[in-house]
Scaffold this motif. Structure first.
Motif, PDB file in Angstrom:
ATOM      1  N   ALA A 182      -5.423  -9.783  -0.232  1.00  0.00           N
ATOM      2  CA  ALA A 182      -6.046 -10.303  -1.442  1.00  0.00           C
ATOM      3  C   ALA A 182      -7.442 -10.735  -1.021  1.00  0.00           C
ATOM      4  N   VAL A 183      -8.453 -10.266  -1.748  1.00  0.00           N
ATOM      5  CA  VAL A 183      -9.846 -10.515  -1.368  1.00  0.00           C
ATOM      6  C   VAL A 183     -10.631 -10.989  -2.585  1.00  0.00           C
ATOM      7  N   ARG A 184     -11.458 -12.010  -2.362  1.00  0.00           N
ATOM      8  CA  ARG A 184     -12.379 -12.487  -3.395  1.00  0.00           C
ATOM      9  C   ARG A 184     -13.767 -12.574  -2.778  1.00  0.00           C
ATOM     10  N   ASP A 185     -14.718 -11.882  -3.365  1.00  0.00           N
ATOM     11  CA  ASP A 185     -16.106 -11.912  -2.891  1.00  0.00           C
ATOM     12  C   ASP A 185     -16.204 -11.677  -1.385  1.00  0.00           C
ATOM     13  N   GLY A 186     -15.420 -10.710  -0.884  1.00  0.00           N
ATOM     14  CA  GLY A 186     -15.460 -10.366   0.533  1.00  0.00           C
ATOM     15  C   GLY A 186     -14.649 -11.279   1.435  1.00  0.00           C
ATOM     16  N   GLU A 187     -14.034 -12.333   0.887  1.00  0.00           N
ATOM     17  CA  GLU A 187     -13.243 -13.274   1.682  1.00  0.00           C
ATOM     18  C   GLU A 187     -11.756 -12.945   1.567  1.00  0.00           C
ATOM     19  N   VAL A 188     -11.086 -12.788   2.711  1.00  0.00           N
ATOM     20  CA  VAL A 188      -9.650 -12.536   2.727  1.00  0.00           C
ATOM     21  C   VAL A 188      -8.929 -13.837   2.394  1.00  0.00           C
ATOM     22  N   LEU A 189      -8.101 -13.782   1.360  1.00  0.00           N
ATOM     23  CA  LEU A 189      -7.353 -14.952   0.903  1.00  0.00           C
ATOM     24  C   LEU A 189      -5.915 -14.969   1.415  1.00  0.00           C
ATOM     25  N   GLY A 190      -5.406 -13.795   1.734  1.00  0.00           N
ATOM     26  CA  GLY A 190      -4.028 -13.688   2.198  1.00  0.00           C
ATOM     27  C   GLY A 190      -3.647 -12.237   2.361  1.00  0.00           C
ATOM     28  N   GLY A 191      -2.417 -12.026   2.789  1.00  0.00           N
ATOM     29  CA  GLY A 191      -1.970 -10.663   2.989  1.00  0.00           C
ATOM     30  C   GLY A 191      -0.462 -10.578   3.141  1.00  0.00           C
ATOM     31  N   VAL A 192       0.018  -9.351   3.196  1.00  0.00           N
ATOM     32  CA  VAL A 192       1.441  -9.052   3.338  1.00  0.00           C
ATOM     33  C   VAL A 192       1.559  -7.663   3.952  1.00  0.00           C
ATOM     34  N   THR A 193       2.677  -7.422   4.622  1.00  0.00           N
ATOM     35  CA  THR A 193       2.938  -6.108   5.197  1.00  0.00           C
ATOM     36  C   THR A 193       4.068  -5.445   4.423  1.00  0.00           C
ATOM     37  N   PHE A 194       3.806  -4.243   3.919  1.00  0.00           N
ATOM     38  CA  PHE A 194       4.779  -3.460   3.164  1.00  0.00           C
ATOM     39  C   PHE A 194       5.359  -2.394   4.088  1.00  0.00           C
ATOM     40  N   ALA A 195       6.680  -2.325   4.147  1.00  0.00           N
ATOM     41  CA  ALA A 195       7.366  -1.353   5.001  1.00  0.00           C
ATOM     42  C   ALA A 195       8.187  -0.411   4.129  1.00  0.00           C
ATOM     43  N   ALA A 196       7.814   0.846   4.114  1.00  0.00           N
ATOM     44  CA  ALA A 196       8.559   1.861   3.374  1.00  0.00           C
ATOM     45  C   ALA A 196       9.874   2.143   4.108  1.00  0.00           C
ATOM     46  N   PRO A 197      10.827   2.779   3.439  1.00  0.00           N
ATOM     47  CA  PRO A 197      12.089   3.106   4.110  1.00  0.00           C
ATOM     48  C   PRO A 197      11.836   3.861   5.422  1.00  0.00           C
ATOM     49  N   GLY A 198      12.568   3.477   6.441  1.00  0.00           N
ATOM     50  CA  GLY A 198      12.438   4.123   7.741  1.00  0.00           C
ATOM     51  C   GLY A 198      11.397   3.511   8.655  1.00  0.00           C
ATOM     52  N   SER A 199      10.603   2.578   8.155  1.00  0.00           N
ATOM     53  CA  SER A 199       9.578   1.948   8.981  1.00  0.00           C
ATOM     54  C   SER A 199      10.234   1.110  10.073  1.00  0.00           C
ATOM     55  N   ARG A 200       9.649   1.118  11.256  1.00  0.00           N
ATOM     56  CA  ARG A 200      10.172   0.282  12.343  1.00  0.00           C
ATOM     57  C   ARG A 200       9.946  -1.202  12.055  1.00  0.00           C
TER      58      ARG A 200
END
Length: 165
Positions: free
Chosen positions: A57-75
């Motif tokens: 999540a970004v506002r005016d170039g500043e990272v506010l947060g994040g998450v990692t999405f893992a599709a099926p089969g991802s380690r």
């Protein structure tokens, strides 16, 4: 929403790693005396991006947060079955909390899961103390799956949730 959700760029990995590490240590969710290895995992955004999709999540170039999405089969998946997507390491910077950032990141994961052929659910693990995050999950339609709760460390049991897509 005055921020955007998108795939993280390499030049944002370090900042997101800091936010993620601070979210876990600052909220008392990680005891550095017991598990400083996991702090390195939390900070290793590049490593996660190699096997999943890291969203920010970004506002005016500043990272506010994040998450990692893992599709099926991802380690990166811990509890996902063959038809499940999973997300991990949801973190929001302290100064951006209460602004809908976490919820927007979870919604983005749900959208990605729905877009994948054959995916029928989105799953996650959370620490018992992460009550704010659990309220978001429940509000979005996730339900507890205690039969999938698990322990990565002897003194830590993770709670699991599932959202049917």
């Amino acid at each position: 929403m005055d921020f955007e959700i998108r795939t993280a760029r390499e030049d944002e990995y370090e900042r997101l790693g800091e936010i993620t590490g601070q979210a876990y240590t600052g909220d008392g969710l990680l005891d550095l005396n017991d598990d400083d290895h996991y702090l390195n995992v939390l900070r290793d955004v590049a490593g996660r991006a190699a096997d999943g999709e890291v969203l920010v999540a970004v506002r005016d170039g500043e990272v506010l947060g994040g998450v990692t999405f893992a599709a099926p089969g991802s380690r990166l998946a811990d509890i996902a079955g063959p038809h499940d997507a999973e997300f991990r390491m949801l973190a929001v910077a302290a100064g951006a909390r209460g602004q809908g950032v976490g919820e927007a990141l979870v919604r983005a994961c749900a959208e990605r899961a729905r877009a994948l052929a054959g995916v029928t659910a989105l799953v996650l693990s959370t620490q018992p103390a992460m009550r704010g995050a659990q309220r978001i999950y429940e509000r979005l339609g996730f339900v507890r799956t205690p039969e999938l709760d698990w322990s990565p460390l002897p003194a830590l049991t993770l709670l699991t949730y599932r959202m049917e897509l």
